[in-house]
Write a protein that holds these residues in place. Structure first.
Motif, PDB file in Angstrom:
ATOM      1  N   GLY A 151       0.794  -1.218   0.000  1.00  0.00           N
ATOM      2  CA  GLY A 151       0.000   0.000   0.000  1.00  0.00           C
ATOM      3  C   GLY A 151       0.826   1.267   0.000  1.00  0.00           C
ATOM      4  N   ASP A 152       2.108   1.146   0.375  1.00  0.00           N
ATOM      5  CA  ASP A 152       2.993   2.314   0.376  1.00  0.00           C
ATOM      6  C   ASP A 152       3.698   2.506  -0.962  1.00  0.00           C
ATOM      7  OD1 ASP A 152       2.311   2.688   2.989  1.00  0.00           O
ATOM      8  OD2 ASP A 152       4.189   1.887   3.822  1.00  0.00           O
ATOM      9  N   LEU A 153       3.407   1.601  -1.927  1.00  0.00           N
ATOM     10  CA  LEU A 153       4.139   1.610  -3.187  1.00  0.00           C
ATOM     11  C   LEU A 153       3.235   1.996  -4.354  1.00  0.00           C
ATOM     12  CD1 LEU A 153       6.126  -1.728  -2.725  1.00  0.00           C
ATOM     13  CD2 LEU A 153       6.868   0.595  -2.153  1.00  0.00           C
ATOM     14  N   GLU A 154       3.867   2.385  -5.458  1.00  0.00           N
ATOM     15  CA  GLU A 154       3.183   2.700  -6.707  1.00  0.00           C
ATOM     16  C   GLU A 154       4.071   2.272  -7.863  1.00  0.00           C
ATOM     17  OE1 GLU A 154       2.642   6.908  -6.810  1.00  0.00           O
ATOM     18  OE2 GLU A 154       4.784   7.348  -6.994  1.00  0.00           O
ATOM     19  N   VAL A 155       3.485   2.236  -9.069  1.00  0.00           N
ATOM     20  CA  VAL A 155       4.278   1.938 -10.259  1.00  0.00           C
ATOM     21  C   VAL A 155       4.390   3.202 -11.095  1.00  0.00           C
ATOM     22  CG1 VAL A 155       3.627  -0.493 -10.270  1.00  0.00           C
ATOM     23  CG2 VAL A 155       2.272   1.142 -11.592  1.00  0.00           C
ATOM     24  N   ALA A 156       5.545   3.375 -11.718  1.00  0.00           N
ATOM     25  CA  ALA A 156       5.765   4.536 -12.582  1.00  0.00           C
ATOM     26  C   ALA A 156       6.922   4.226 -13.520  1.00  0.00           C
ATOM     27  CB  ALA A 156       6.076   5.784 -11.752  1.00  0.00           C
ATOM     28  N   ASP A 157       6.671   4.371 -14.825  1.00  0.00           N
ATOM     29  CA  ASP A 157       7.718   4.182 -15.845  1.00  0.00           C
ATOM     30  C   ASP A 157       8.454   2.852 -15.700  1.00  0.00           C
ATOM     31  OD1 ASP A 157       7.318   6.532 -17.290  1.00  0.00           O
ATOM     32  OD2 ASP A 157       8.548   7.694 -15.908  1.00  0.00           O
ATOM     33  N   GLY A 158       7.682   1.792 -15.426  1.00  0.00           N
ATOM     34  CA  GLY A 158       8.287   0.465 -15.354  1.00  0.00           C
ATOM     35  C   GLY A 158       9.057   0.195 -14.091  1.00  0.00           C
ATOM     36  N   VAL A 159       8.754   0.933 -13.041  1.00  0.00           N
ATOM     37  CA  VAL A 159       9.458   0.805 -11.769  1.00  0.00           C
ATOM     38  C   VAL A 159       8.433   0.742 -10.639  1.00  0.00           C
ATOM     39  CG1 VAL A 159      10.942   2.041 -10.127  1.00  0.00           C
ATOM     40  CG2 VAL A 159      11.556   1.958 -12.549  1.00  0.00           C
ATOM     41  N   VAL A 160       8.681  -0.099  -9.646  1.00  0.00           N
ATOM     42  CA  VAL A 160       7.909  -0.077  -8.403  1.00  0.00           C
ATOM     43  C   VAL A 160       8.687   0.787  -7.424  1.00  0.00           C
ATOM     44  CG1 VAL A 160       6.965  -1.427  -6.504  1.00  0.00           C
ATOM     45  CG2 VAL A 160       6.961  -2.375  -8.818  1.00  0.00           C
ATOM     46  N   ARG A 161       8.018   1.786  -6.855  1.00  0.00           N
ATOM     47  CA  ARG A 161       8.724   2.717  -5.963  1.00  0.00           C
ATOM     48  C   ARG A 161       7.803   3.139  -4.824  1.00  0.00           C
ATOM     49  NH1 ARG A 161       8.522   8.058  -9.963  1.00  0.00           N
ATOM     50  NH2 ARG A 161       6.350   8.614  -9.480  1.00  0.00           N
ATOM     51  N   GLY A 162       8.389   3.705  -3.812  1.00  0.00           N
ATOM     52  CA  GLY A 162       7.604   4.233  -2.707  1.00  0.00           C
ATOM     53  C   GLY A 162       6.824   5.457  -3.133  1.00  0.00           C
ATOM     54  N   LYS A 163       5.630   5.595  -2.614  1.00  0.00           N
ATOM     55  CA  LYS A 163       4.827   6.767  -2.937  1.00  0.00           C
ATOM     56  C   LYS A 163       5.491   8.050  -2.462  1.00  0.00           C
ATOM     57  CE  LYS A 163       0.361   4.368  -2.919  1.00  0.00           C
ATOM     58  NZ  LYS A 163      -0.963   4.224  -2.250  1.00  0.00           N
ATOM     59  N   ASP A 164       6.371   7.921  -1.480  1.00  0.00           N
ATOM     60  CA  ASP A 164       7.088   9.097  -0.989  1.00  0.00           C
ATOM     61  C   ASP A 164       8.362   9.357  -1.791  1.00  0.00           C
ATOM     62  OD1 ASP A 164       8.692   7.011  -0.220  1.00  0.00           O
ATOM     63  OD2 ASP A 164       8.566   7.427   1.941  1.00  0.00           O
ATOM     64  N   GLY A 165       8.580   8.543  -2.854  1.00  0.00           N
ATOM     65  CA  GLY A 165       9.740   8.743  -3.708  1.00  0.00           C
ATOM     66  C   GLY A 165      10.973   7.999  -3.274  1.00  0.00           C
TER      67      GLY A 165
END
Length: 748
Positions: A151-165
């Motif tokens: 729940g603290d993660l997101e996907v962006a540009d083919g990467v799984v990352r923390g929502k806080d960056g």
């Protein structure tokens, strides 16, 4: 953490058990069609092909790129970009990192044939769910790798990352060159519309630059080492059989040889021109044909043909007002005729086949490669999994044209000569032999009471029946070669939209299914619905005219679907529609008569909704119709790529204007006689009208498809505009100048 495995070792040891992140579908989005355009595409051989598995439809490579596998094919609709937009949206991967393999029976899942406007509406939905399932899995893998809650993660540009960056891991690191081994989750959370990055944008089609510059590689351009060129000599008359062939008649053409399998006759040669010369020079004797019926009595024969069964499409109330009209009630009857038409692909059909003892490979422009895989296996007597059919772009087909016939012929010849063979049809063969869109006959009756209400409506249609569970349209050369195949008829769901979409208390719509048609039939764009809507929407206007009511007002008063009301009102606003009954007062001395018309359709009554207005000018002296303006509004739900949908609208309108104004297959007792563009003319560039189109975007709705629906109201809108201009009702397609001139002279 999972051990790293090289791509090559993984593919050789693991793909049989399912490898790579794979999401299966049926269309190509890289620009060039088929697996052969992707370097080393055969590295995916052995992956899952099950339509319910994520790994059948999508693969993530170690470098983070994504390959999508789709069983349907893009025949010019723009699905190659639209499907990439869908995958890119759900996975949040830039589109330039997404490749697509379409229509390859060894690499893509069987999603059925391409047609029915279902490429995005069904195939795209499958693909989106698979990608969403993959995204959920990637988030779970990322949570485990990063040691954080999903729940603290997101996907962006083919990467799984923390929502806080903070913290990230790429898809390639998580799953590259390995399998998900997951079933598609139908309940997977889809990205909400307010976060769309790609869906809803008019992104450019990747295949267009090479097509317009002449660099695109079509099926017709394919060559293989050791390949022979072939020409099939088809019988000169319907039902004729081969009596004898003089092989010595081509001995002067070096390298040319004859192949005969019963009445299947062909020549093969190293050079294509030698094959053409040999086909022309070969002397063969044929029996008389079995004969075709009288074309001039085609519709009378349909009306009188024995009925296999009746199918009730709609029934409510009673029709007493038609047979015993109360005082003040007026009745109306009309018969509408839509002729047999060809697919008319601009490039004739072509195929290349390589039949070897251990495997069969066929390259084809078929819209149903998985279906032809089964056909090919049956005709050659091999196991289905030994046959691979690979889609390559042809010249478009709008349904089942001669592509499968050419592919079957190439396979027969390759088996006979033991080398790859390329079969190329001629223009005359394409027009003469491809399966046709069937003729349709509709008789309508209506009653209008003294208050202008529709007291009763009846539709009766005479249509050729389709054969249930027919594996494929029977192929001409299999019969000639004496190879068993299931006989029958294919024509598509030609009964749909045979009843009006408006509220009417007393209604009957019945299809009388007749057993046969003069020529082979196959689904042709919007099969049946064009002719049915031509009749229903023309008759709607005829009733409105009888009641002296404005055609738009007549429809709106009886339409409850708010989305239908909206498209009609949008068209009326764009046209500057002024309420009045049709026809307009006719100036009997005017050389050119002008008018307007409209038509409406709710395609299949559950899909795309289209309203169309048309303005025409009719030349009294020649009978020539000039369509000067077309206004259309379309609601196809969620629009993935507006430019692609706009192009589909344009293509639907122009092709169906061509069908309504010009196109009709004619035959004598032996064969089809309309076998070129002179005898079977199509719309020319100077005839293209001004097009004003509105595509309604509904981000909160599912996509409904855009490949067919806008074809259906064209004929009716045209007929209604001509009636408005001239007071003459045209009920037989095509609206050739001679027919129009006769009608204007009162001799119709």
């Amino acid at each position: 953490m999972a051990a790293r495995v090289s791509r090559r070792s993984f593919l050789t040891t693991s793909l049989a058990a399912g490898g790579a992140l794979i999401v299966g579908f049926g269309l190509d989005g890289v620009g060039r069609a088929g697996a052969q355009s992707i370097p080393d595409a055969d590295r995916f051989l052995g992956k899952s092909l099950a339509p319910d598995m994520v790994d059948s439809m999508l693969a993530v490579q170690r470098d983070g790129s994504v390959t999508v596998f789709v069983g349907r094919v893009d025949v010019g609709t723009g699905a190659r970009i639209a499907l990439r937009q869908i995958v890119g949206e759900e996975l949040d991967v830039p589109l330039e990192r997404i490749a697509m393999i379409e229509g390859d029976t060894a690499l893509t899942p069987d999603q059925g044939g391409t047609g029915g406007s279902y490429g995005v509406a069904r195939g795209g939905v499958q693909l989106r769910r698979a990608a969403a399932t993959a995204r959920q899995a990637l988030l779970g893998m990322g949570a485990q790798r990063l040691g954080r809650p999903a729940g603290d993660l997101e996907v962006a540009d083919g990467v799984v990352r923390g929502k806080d960056g903070s913290g990230s891991v790429s898809y390639g690191e998580l799953i590259g060159d390995r399998a998900f081994n997951l079933k598609v989750d139908a309940a997977a959370t889809l990205k909400p519309a307010d976060r769309f990055r790609f869906i809803g944008k008019s992104l450019p089609r990747p295949d267009v630059p090479e097509k317009v510059t002449g660099h695109h590689r079509y099926l017709h351009d394919l060559t293989l080492p050791g390949m022979l060129h072939a020409r099939v000599i088809h019988p000169p008359a319907y039902g004729a059989t081969l009596v004898s062939v003089d092989e010595a008649s081509i001995t002067g053409i070096g390298g040319a040889r004859v192949v005969r399998i019963q009445s299947f006759l062909a020549v093969v040669a190293e050079r294509e021109w030698d094959a053409v010369r040999a086909a022309r020079a070969l002397k063969a004797q044929w029996s008389a044909g079995t004969g075709l019926p009288d074309h001039a009595r085609e519709f009378e024969a349909m009306r009188a043909a024995p009925v296999v069964r009746d199918q009730e499409i709609a029934k409510r109330g009673d029709l007493a007002a038609l047979t015993a009209p109360p005082a003040g009630t007026r009745t109306l009857a009309a018969t509408y005729r839509w002729p047999m038409q060809t697919h008319g692909s601009i490039g004739p059909s072509c195929s290349v086949a390589d039949v070897r003892p251990d495997r069969v490979t066929v390259w084809s422009a078929s819209q149903n490669v998985h279906g032809f895989q089964g056909t090919c296996a049956r005709m050659l007597g091999v196991k289905r999994d030994r046959v691979r059919v690979i889609y390559m772009d042809g010249a478009g087909s709008y349904g089942a044209n001669g592509a499968d016939d050419a592919a079957a012929e190439a396979a027969l010849l390759s088996k006979a000569v033991g080398r790859p063979v390329r079969v190329q049809w001629s223009r005359q063969e394409e027009h003469g032999l491809d399966p046709k869109g069937p003729a349709q006959l509709l008789e309508l009756r209506g009653a209008v009471d003294k208050d202008g209400e529709v007291a009763a409506w009846e539709t009766q249609a005479w249509l050729p029946i389709s054969t249930a569970n027919l594996p494929n349209t029977p192929l001409v050369s299999l019969d000639a070669a004496g190879i068993p195949q299931t006989q029958g008829r294919a024509s598509g769901l030609i009964y749909q939209n045979v009843d009006p979409p408006y509220a009417m208390p007393n209604l009957s719509a019945v299809v009388h299914w007749v057993a046969d048609a003069p020529l082979r039939t196959a689904p042709l764009r919007a099969p049946g619905k064009i002719a049915n809507t031509f009749a229903v929407e023309s008759f709607t206007d005829e009733i409105a005219a009888l009641a002296r009511v404005d055609p738009l007002e007549f429809r709106l008063r009886r339409l409850s679907n708010p989305r239908g009301v909206e498209v009609l009102k949008r068209v009326a606003a764009r046209m500057g529609w002024q309420p009045r009954p049709s026809p307009r007062p006719v100036n009997r001395r005017a050389a050119v008569l002008t008018g307007r018309g409209l038509a409406y359709v709710h395609y299949k009554y559950e899909e795309t909704i289209v309203a169309m207005g048309m303005e025409v000018a009719v030349e009294r002296a020649t009978g020539r119709i000039r369509v000067t303006r077309v206004v259309a509004a379309q609601d196809c739900g969620l629009v993935i790529n507006p430019d692609c949908v706009q192009a589909q609208l344009e293509g639907n309108i122009l092709q169906t204007l061509s069908r309504a104004l010009h196109e009709e297959i004619v035959y004598d007792r032996d064969r089809v006689t309309t076998v070129d563009w002179a005898s079977y003319p199509i719309l020319t560039f100077p005839e293209v009208p001004k097009l004003e189109l509105e595509v309604i975007q509904r981000l909160d709705q599912p996509p409904l498809g855009a490949g067919e629906a806008a074809s259906t109201p064209v004929g009716a809108a045209l007929a209604n505009a001509v009636f408005d201009a001239t007071g003459v009702r045209l009920r037989t397609v095509p609206f050739r100048p001679d027919r129009v001139k006769t009608a204007l002279a009162g001799r119709s």
